[in-house]
Write a protein that holds these residues in place. Structure first.
Motif, PDB file in Angstrom:
ATOM      1  N   UNK A  65       0.835  -1.204   0.000  1.00 59.11           N
ATOM      2  CA  UNK A  65       0.000   0.000   0.000  1.00 59.11           C
ATOM      3  C   UNK A  65       0.870   1.255   0.000  1.00 59.11           C
ATOM      4  N   UNK A  66       1.912   1.235   0.822  1.00 57.66           N
ATOM      5  CA  UNK A  66       2.816   2.390   0.909  1.00 57.66           C
ATOM      6  C   UNK A  66       3.543   2.605  -0.422  1.00 57.66           C
ATOM      7  N   UNK A  67       4.069   1.536  -0.995  1.00 57.30           N
ATOM      8  CA  UNK A  67       4.804   1.647  -2.259  1.00 57.30           C
ATOM      9  C   UNK A  67       3.870   2.101  -3.379  1.00 57.30           C
ATOM     10  N   UNK A  68       2.664   1.573  -3.385  1.00 51.37           N
ATOM     11  CA  UNK A  68       1.703   1.964  -4.410  1.00 51.37           C
ATOM     12  C   UNK A  68       1.408   3.464  -4.336  1.00 51.37           C
ATOM     13  N   UNK A  69       1.241   3.977  -3.118  1.00 54.34           N
ATOM     14  CA  UNK A  69       0.989   5.412  -2.950  1.00 54.34           C
ATOM     15  C   UNK A  69       2.175   6.250  -3.398  1.00 54.34           C
ATOM     16  N   UNK A  70       3.372   5.826  -3.028  1.00 58.76           N
ATOM     17  CA  UNK A  70       4.588   6.557  -3.425  1.00 58.76           C
ATOM     18  C   UNK A  70       4.746   6.533  -4.944  1.00 58.76           C
ATOM     19  N   UNK A  75       4.381   9.782 -10.151  1.00 53.00           N
ATOM     20  CA  UNK A  75       4.017   9.902 -11.552  1.00 53.00           C
ATOM     21  C   UNK A  75       3.755   8.596 -12.281  1.00 53.00           C
ATOM     22  N   UNK A  76       3.857   7.474 -11.611  1.00 59.20           N
ATOM     23  CA  UNK A  76       3.538   6.204 -12.259  1.00 59.20           C
ATOM     24  C   UNK A  76       2.033   6.101 -12.475  1.00 59.20           C
ATOM     25  N   UNK A  77       1.670   5.422 -13.523  1.00 59.09           N
ATOM     26  CA  UNK A  77       0.249   5.212 -13.790  1.00 59.09           C
ATOM     27  C   UNK A  77      -0.350   4.292 -12.740  1.00 59.09           C
TER      28      UNK A  77
END
Length: 93
Positions: A65-70, A75-77
């Motif tokens: 969850x943390x990595x996805x938010x970062x 700027x990642x899709x």
């Protein structure tokens, strides 16, 4: 861990089989006692293993969850962030 559990179960079964072959009651009780102790150890190991699996999965969920938010803030899709999340969670399964 699984191999330890299998070994303990095997030893327990051997102890129970030996107990059936022993005619001396005190020896039989000793073997049954060892078998009971082995079963208890196997149960504790199984519970500890399940607890560890839950903890690892929980930590992986939090990290994903943390990595996805970062990743999304960087700027990642959404699709790329979801791929990263699936990869992290795949490690924990």
């Amino acid at each position: 861990v699984i191999s330890l559990v299998q070994t303990e179960l095997f030893e327990t079964l051997l102890n129970l089989q030996e107990a059936e072959e022993v005619s001396e009651p005190s020896e039989r009780m000793e073997l049954l006692s060892k078998a009971a102790k082995s079963i208890a150890e196997v149960s504790r190991a199984s519970i500890a293993n399940k607890k560890w699996q839950v903890e690892v999965r929980s930590k992986a969920e939090a990290a994903a969850t943390k990595v996805e938010g970062i990743a999304r803030k960087g700027g990642l899709s959404a699709e790329a962030a979801a791929v990263i999340r699936r990869e992290i969670l795949g490690i924990a399964s």
